[in-house]
Design a protein around this motif. Sequence first.
Motif, PDB file in Angstrom:
ATOM      1  N   ILE A 195      31.983 -25.009 -64.121  1.00  0.00           N
ATOM      2  CA  ILE A 195      33.125 -25.509 -64.889  1.00  0.00           C
ATOM      3  C   ILE A 195      34.256 -24.487 -64.895  1.00  0.00           C
ATOM      4  O   ILE A 195      35.432 -24.825 -64.717  1.00  0.00           O
ATOM      5  N   VAL A 196      33.905 -23.232 -65.104  1.00  0.00           N
ATOM      6  CA  VAL A 196      34.919 -22.178 -65.152  1.00  0.00           C
ATOM      7  C   VAL A 196      35.546 -21.970 -63.778  1.00  0.00           C
ATOM      8  O   VAL A 196      36.753 -21.738 -63.660  1.00  0.00           O
ATOM      9  N   ILE A 197      34.726 -22.045 -62.713  1.00  0.00           N
ATOM     10  CA  ILE A 197      35.272 -21.951 -61.353  1.00  0.00           C
ATOM     11  C   ILE A 197      36.283 -23.064 -61.124  1.00  0.00           C
ATOM     12  O   ILE A 197      37.394 -22.842 -60.606  1.00  0.00           O
ATOM     13  N   TRP A 208      46.017 -15.849 -60.491  1.00  0.00           N
ATOM     14  CA  TRP A 208      45.682 -15.511 -61.877  1.00  0.00           C
ATOM     15  C   TRP A 208      44.528 -16.356 -62.400  1.00  0.00           C
ATOM     16  O   TRP A 208      43.609 -15.858 -63.032  1.00  0.00           O
ATOM     17  N   GLY A 209      44.596 -17.674 -62.164  1.00  0.00           N
ATOM     18  CA  GLY A 209      43.560 -18.568 -62.675  1.00  0.00           C
ATOM     19  C   GLY A 209      42.199 -18.257 -62.094  1.00  0.00           C
ATOM     20  O   GLY A 209      41.191 -18.201 -62.823  1.00  0.00           O
ATOM     21  N   ARG A 210      42.127 -18.041 -60.770  1.00  0.00           N
ATOM     22  CA  ARG A 210      40.845 -17.792 -60.120  1.00  0.00           C
ATOM     23  C   ARG A 210      40.243 -16.446 -60.511  1.00  0.00           C
ATOM     24  O   ARG A 210      39.029 -16.330 -60.711  1.00  0.00           O
ATOM     25  N   VAL A 211      41.087 -15.426 -60.621  1.00  0.00           N
ATOM     26  CA  VAL A 211      40.569 -14.123 -61.049  1.00  0.00           C
ATOM     27  C   VAL A 211      40.103 -14.205 -62.496  1.00  0.00           C
ATOM     28  O   VAL A 211      39.049 -13.663 -62.857  1.00  0.00           O
ATOM     29  N   ASN A 212      40.856 -14.905 -63.325  1.00  0.00           N
ATOM     30  CA  ASN A 212      40.469 -15.079 -64.722  1.00  0.00           C
ATOM     31  C   ASN A 212      39.125 -15.778 -64.834  1.00  0.00           C
ATOM     32  O   ASN A 212      38.257 -15.381 -65.626  1.00  0.00           O
ATOM     33  N   ILE A 238      33.199 -15.808 -65.709  1.00  0.00           N
ATOM     34  CA  ILE A 238      31.842 -16.091 -65.227  1.00  0.00           C
ATOM     35  C   ILE A 238      30.961 -14.852 -65.351  1.00  0.00           C
ATOM     36  O   ILE A 238      29.818 -14.928 -65.820  1.00  0.00           O
ATOM     37  N   PHE A 239      31.478 -13.714 -64.929  1.00  0.00           N
ATOM     38  CA  PHE A 239      30.678 -12.490 -65.018  1.00  0.00           C
ATOM     39  C   PHE A 239      30.392 -12.139 -66.475  1.00  0.00           C
ATOM     40  O   PHE A 239      29.266 -11.743 -66.822  1.00  0.00           O
ATOM     41  N   CYS A 240      31.396 -12.310 -67.335  1.00  0.00           N
ATOM     42  CA  CYS A 240      31.197 -12.034 -68.761  1.00  0.00           C
ATOM     43  C   CYS A 240      30.124 -12.944 -69.350  1.00  0.00           C
ATOM     44  O   CYS A 240      29.253 -12.500 -70.111  1.00  0.00           O
ATOM     45  N   MET A 241      30.172 -14.235 -68.991  1.00  0.00           N
ATOM     46  CA  MET A 241      29.177 -15.174 -69.508  1.00  0.00           C
ATOM     47  C   MET A 241      27.780 -14.827 -69.018  1.00  0.00           C
ATOM     48  O   MET A 241      26.800 -14.901 -69.779  1.00  0.00           O
TER      49      MET A 241
END
Length: 410
Positions: A63-65, A341-345, A350-353
């Motif tokens: 979803i985040v991707i 910006w959106g993709r890096v964010n 994802i890594f944080c989750m």
Amino acid sequence: MKYLKQYKNLSKEIYVLFFGRIVTSMGSLIWPIMTLILKNKLGYSATTIATIDMVLAIFQFPIVILGGKLADSVSRKKIIVCCDMVTVICYFISGLIPLSFVSVALFYIAGLFAAVEGPSYDALIADLSDSDNREQAYSLQYLGMNLGLVLAPTLGGLLFEHYLWLAFLITSVATFSSTLLIILFIKKLSVEKKNVSEYEEKREGAKLLEILKERKILLLYIAASGFCNLVYSQFNYLLPLHMEHLYDAKGATIFGLLTSTNAIVVVIGTPLITTLLANIIDVRKFLIGEALIVIGLVSFNFFGRWIPVYFVLMTVFTIGEIFCTIASSPYMTRRVPSTHWGRVNSTINIFCMAITSLGNILIGKLFDTYGFSSAWLFVAVVGVIAIMLILLLNVFDRASFPLLYKKADE
């Protein structure tokens, strides 16, 4: 008043988003007490709660991707509005049905759509600000969020025992009101940039992996963000469990007061810190902030039922939170092409989750098996790792992005 003047030259749309944040946060009664709902109302263990969060995170990965890709290719306003409407419906239904796993599932579905809109929201703020006033733009949004949160967690804690259904309905109405502001008043989706560094110039057609390969230090930033997020997440995971362990259902009221204290300190401290430390480069603010967050949170382990001390520790934690908040998003947007910006964010999210979900399961097991002292010790170790990674980031950032340091050195 002089500390508020820094916000006066931002675009009209930034102010609309600011008021929207206030309205949304005024009604955010559920998220601060969700851990307590699962523990006290539904009887789940700390490990089970962490497992639920991990399952949600697994669903959030694709979803985040998707949210990151949409943020870089579709109208960011449309994404925000569509996702908000889904969350409004989920909150509303949750308030009408008896509290059960179904209502919690609906609330987590709302969380999924909030994850989709996250990259769009952050990128929209960057679109509507210039490099020189980006910290002020993000600072104002953060300020608005916490203006609304001054009373919301306390109210949520008071409704917790007997009127939880009303908290769900208030959250729904507040989110809808904020969405209406965006629909009616956000017309312009970007501003002319006067100061654009070569690092954030558009790179149409470039793949995300190409950008990360060229700017490898961003991988270090992503890693640091993951460990920092695991530590920060204990504000809404281990800390409320700690309060519930010590005070049972009354822990919700105490935790609500602590969360309101957090919001009050943010409201007072954000304009001051943003102004007074304007000349300190973002990566150094990140380091100071994380150190204060670790000290403030982990110290809860040592003060038992000394409730007055809780508010001192929450103040230390919150000052660190302010430092990190006004540093993190500007750090990323100044070093990444605006087309990405959106993709890096989303990659950071994802890594944080992933780190947070896995870490919280271990923390939950430590809490259930050995008590909260062992859990807080683990958090302290993670905090030290996070601080060491940010120290490395401070060492290597100048070599990777020397143009950003010219102004800081003047």
